[in-house]
Design a protein around this motif. Structure first.
Motif, mmCIF file in Angstrom:
data_model
loop_
_atom_site.group_PDB
_atom_site.id
_atom_site.type_symbol
_atom_site.label_atom_id
_atom_site.label_comp_id
_atom_site.label_asym_id
_atom_site.label_seq_id
_atom_site.Cartn_x
_atom_site.Cartn_y
_atom_site.Cartn_z
ATOM 1 N N ALA A 82 -71.929 15.113 6.457
ATOM 2 C CA ALA A 82 -71.381 16.340 6.869
ATOM 3 C C ALA A 82 -71.311 16.020 8.415
ATOM 4 N N PRO A 83 -70.306 16.552 9.264
ATOM 5 C CA PRO A 83 -70.094 16.384 10.729
ATOM 6 C C PRO A 83 -71.344 16.927 11.385
ATOM 7 N N HIS A 84 -71.870 16.217 12.339
ATOM 8 C CA HIS A 84 -73.250 16.492 13.087
ATOM 9 C C HIS A 84 -72.966 17.512 14.127
ATOM 10 N N SER A 85 -71.687 17.758 14.569
ATOM 11 C CA SER A 85 -71.411 18.766 15.481
ATOM 12 C C SER A 85 -70.334 19.692 15.357
ATOM 13 N N PRO A 86 -70.253 20.251 13.966
ATOM 14 C CA PRO A 86 -69.109 21.453 13.651
ATOM 15 C C PRO A 86 -69.097 22.397 14.672
ATOM 16 N N LEU A 87 -67.861 22.955 15.167
ATOM 17 C CA LEU A 87 -67.471 24.235 15.954
ATOM 18 C C LEU A 87 -67.879 25.489 15.181
ATOM 19 N N THR A 88 -67.347 25.119 13.919
ATOM 20 C CA THR A 88 -67.353 26.289 13.030
ATOM 21 C C THR A 88 -67.815 25.749 11.598
ATOM 22 N N ALA A 89 -68.142 26.777 10.822
ATOM 23 C CA ALA A 89 -68.575 26.581 9.216
ATOM 24 C C ALA A 89 -67.200 26.119 8.687
ATOM 25 N N TYR A 90 -67.134 25.629 7.385
ATOM 26 C CA TYR A 90 -66.213 25.090 6.503
ATOM 27 C C TYR A 90 -66.707 25.181 5.178
ATOM 28 N N PRO A 91 -65.954 25.223 4.029
ATOM 29 C CA PRO A 91 -66.209 25.318 2.763
ATOM 30 C C PRO A 91 -67.022 24.028 2.248
ATOM 31 N N GLY A 92 -68.219 24.336 1.876
ATOM 32 C CA GLY A 92 -69.093 23.147 1.374
ATOM 33 C C GLY A 92 -70.125 22.811 2.656
ATOM 34 N N ILE A 93 -70.080 23.442 3.788
ATOM 35 C CA ILE A 93 -71.117 23.094 4.757
ATOM 36 C C ILE A 93 -72.559 22.996 4.225
ATOM 37 N N PRO A 94 -73.406 22.404 4.534
ATOM 38 C CA PRO A 94 -74.540 22.456 3.757
ATOM 39 C C PRO A 94 -75.672 23.684 4.259
ATOM 40 N N ARG A 95 -75.112 24.066 5.528
ATOM 41 C CA ARG A 95 -75.971 25.154 6.199
ATOM 42 C C ARG A 95 -74.904 25.877 6.703
ATOM 43 N N GLN A 96 -74.870 27.195 6.774
ATOM 44 C CA GLN A 96 -73.407 28.294 7.212
ATOM 45 C C GLN A 96 -73.925 28.224 8.516
ATOM 46 N N THR A 97 -75.177 28.350 9.100
ATOM 47 C CA THR A 97 -75.501 28.522 10.483
ATOM 48 C C THR A 97 -75.653 27.255 11.317
ATOM 49 N N ALA A 98 -75.373 26.386 10.937
ATOM 50 C CA ALA A 98 -75.612 24.631 11.720
ATOM 51 C C ALA A 98 -74.222 24.538 12.164
ATOM 52 N N THR A 99 -74.022 25.505 13.287
ATOM 53 C CA THR A 99 -72.319 25.322 13.876
ATOM 54 C C THR A 99 -72.659 25.696 15.362
ATOM 55 N N THR A 100 -71.622 25.176 16.183
ATOM 56 C CA THR A 100 -71.881 25.606 17.628
ATOM 57 C C THR A 100 -71.523 27.209 17.858
ATOM 58 N N ASP A 101 -70.736 27.588 17.069
ATOM 59 C CA ASP A 101 -70.146 28.918 16.989
ATOM 60 C C ASP A 101 -71.313 29.715 16.666
ATOM 61 N N ALA A 102 -72.349 29.299 15.762
ATOM 62 C CA ALA A 102 -73.378 30.328 15.423
ATOM 63 C C ALA A 102 -74.484 30.068 16.374
ATOM 64 N N ALA A 103 -74.661 29.022 17.039
ATOM 65 C CA ALA A 103 -75.718 28.983 18.296
ATOM 66 C C ALA A 103 -75.283 29.845 19.381
ATOM 67 N N VAL A 104 -74.011 29.704 19.719
ATOM 68 C CA VAL A 104 -73.492 30.590 20.811
ATOM 69 C C VAL A 104 -73.644 32.082 20.652
ATOM 70 N N ARG A 105 -73.378 32.482 19.537
ATOM 71 C CA ARG A 105 -73.622 33.754 18.788
ATOM 72 C C ARG A 105 -75.055 34.198 19.184
ATOM 73 N N GLY A 106 -75.905 33.138 18.565
ATOM 74 C CA GLY A 106 -77.348 33.602 18.574
ATOM 75 C C GLY A 106 -77.841 33.792 20.178
ATOM 76 N N LEU A 107 -77.226 32.790 20.951
ATOM 77 C CA LEU A 107 -77.708 33.119 22.447
ATOM 78 C C LEU A 107 -77.274 34.307 23.070
ATOM 79 N N LEU A 108 -75.988 34.786 22.810
ATOM 80 C CA LEU A 108 -75.476 35.944 23.190
ATOM 81 C C LEU A 108 -76.162 37.061 22.509
ATOM 82 N N ASP A 109 -76.700 37.255 21.457
ATOM 83 C CA ASP A 109 -77.133 38.312 20.631
ATOM 84 C C ASP A 109 -78.741 38.272 21.478
#
Length: 405
Positions: free
Chosen positions: A256-283
């Motif tokens: 699995a790519p260690h630094s995905p920007l977004t989730a993709y089909p088959g990603i081991p963890r849906q929230t393990a992305t740059t986009d999810a982290a940014v959303r988390g900080l803004l939230d």
């Protein structure tokens, strides 16, 4: 805070209109966006086996692209800031061939080593700010003691940064606590207010003009363990470590790519992305202009892989020059070039090896995402993984529409 969809960011990169973006009308006046920050870490240990010197920041062109350089790492000892590698920092004599200005350190010179070279680098680039980072993955244990008396810790850091031997070199401090009120190499239970109180104490001790930053996790659970909105009030920015979401670990995969920007089909963890982290900080209430998106200048890889696409099994980590399962971008671009992209990052399948890493093109996509979401910029870990002509730093700066001369 609304996060602009990644497709819109990619559309900006392609120079076309973002889909389904409302027209604000001729009377709308967008708020002025602060100049984006282009930040990168320089490690003290890199001057040894890697032979990456301060001079290389100059000759590569990176110094003219960066707004801030973060020097890693100082230590946190007995609740106080202290030097890390004193030989590399200030003692090692620099020969003419390795010197920023081509002049060797003189015998008996008061300040040598990396600090002496950084002073020369700043003289050539007066707008370049230099921060001293404390902590890191192996050096964060000391923050638990520091959190017991934040003001005493902050005073110790102020004294160290203003030491007469290098006074004026450092424009501020970076707090790299991995992780406050959570577990990294060790676990901390100082509470959600510990890091905010440390950063507030540093602001009082260093003053309003000092640059103060904090490296923060990209894991949503760790983000919720600390009041990062409070940290952001006194910090200039938070550096979201949006890399190492997946690694070789036990070595069996799945790849699995260690630094995905977004989730993709088959990603081991849906929230393990740059986009999810940014959303988390803004939230959590962190203003977007105080969030810096993290980019790794290295790849993570497996060996014994038979499938070209992500999700394959492996027999173990791929061989790296300094660490199993890890290699610099500058090496990988030549030895195992990209064979595909997924989730906004690149991967490469060569022989039985499978690597993931960012390239200039995928970094530009990430920078378009940062611009679309009005983030404060981006930072990189770390400079020695870039090419001799700073292709990755250049991609960051041009993608953000930033940089200096």
């Amino acid at each position: 805070m609304r996060v602009v969809p990644v497709l819109a960011a990619m559309a900006l990169l392609a120079g076309c209109s973002a889909p389904d973006t409302p027209d604000p009308g001729p009377s709308a006046t967008p708020a002025a966006r602060p100049a984006p920050r282009v930040v990168a870490y320089f490690t003290d240990w890199g001057v040894y086996g890697r032979d990456f010197q301060v001079r290389d920041v100059e000759t590569s062109g990176a110094a003219g692209r960066l707004t801030d350089l973060v020097y890693a790492f100082g230590k946190v000892t007995d609740g106080a800031c202290s030097t890390g590698d004193t030989w590399a920092d200030q003692g090692r004599p620099i020969a003419a061939a390795a010197s920023v200005d081509g002049a060797a350190d003189a015998p008996g010179q008061r300040l040598r080593g990396n600090f002496g070279q950084l002073r020369k680098l700043k003289a050539r680039h007066p707008g370049l700010r230099v921060l001293w980072s404390f902590g890191g993955w192996t050096g964060s244990r000391g923050f638990t003691e520091a959190a017991k008396d934040p003001d005493a810790f902050a005073r110790s850091c102020a004294r160290l940064l203003r030491d007469p031997r290098w006074a004026g070199l450092f424009d501020g401090i970076d707090v790299d606590w991995e992780y406050a009120n959570a577990c990294g190499l060790s676990c901390d239970e100082s509470g959600p207010r510990a890091l905010p109180e440390i950063v507030s104490a540093l602001r009082r001790a260093l003053g309003p003009d000092a640059v103060i930053s904090a490296a923060v996790p990209a894991d949503l659970g760790k983000l919720r363990a600390t009041d990062y909105a409070a940290v952001a009030r006194d910090a200039d920015w938070l550096s979201a470590m949006t890399y190492d979401f997946f690694g070789t670990g036990g070595g069996a995969g799945p790849t699995a790519p260690h630094s995905p920007l977004t989730a993709y089909p088959g990603i081991p963890r849906q929230t393990a992305t740059t986009d999810a982290a940014v959303r988390g900080l803004l939230d959590l209430g962190v203003p977007p202009e105080k969030v810096l998106l993290g980019v790794g200048f290295y790849g993570r890889g497996w060996a014994g892989v038979s499938a070209a696409a992500p999700g394959g099994r492996a027999t173990g980590p791929a061989r790296g020059r300094y660490e199993k399962g890890l290699e610099d971008y500058d090496v990988l671009r030549r030895t195992c070039p990209p064979t595909g992209t997924i989730g906004g990052t690149a991967y490469a399948f060569c022989g039985d090896r499978w690597w993931s890493y960012d390239t200039p093109d995928t970094i530009k996509t990430k920078m378009a995402y940062a611009v679309s979401n009005r983030l404060g910029g981006a930072f990189a870990w770390e400079l020695s993984g870039d090419t001799p002509d700073a292709q990755l730093v250049t991609a960051m700066a041009t993608g953000l529409g930033a940089g200096r001369s």
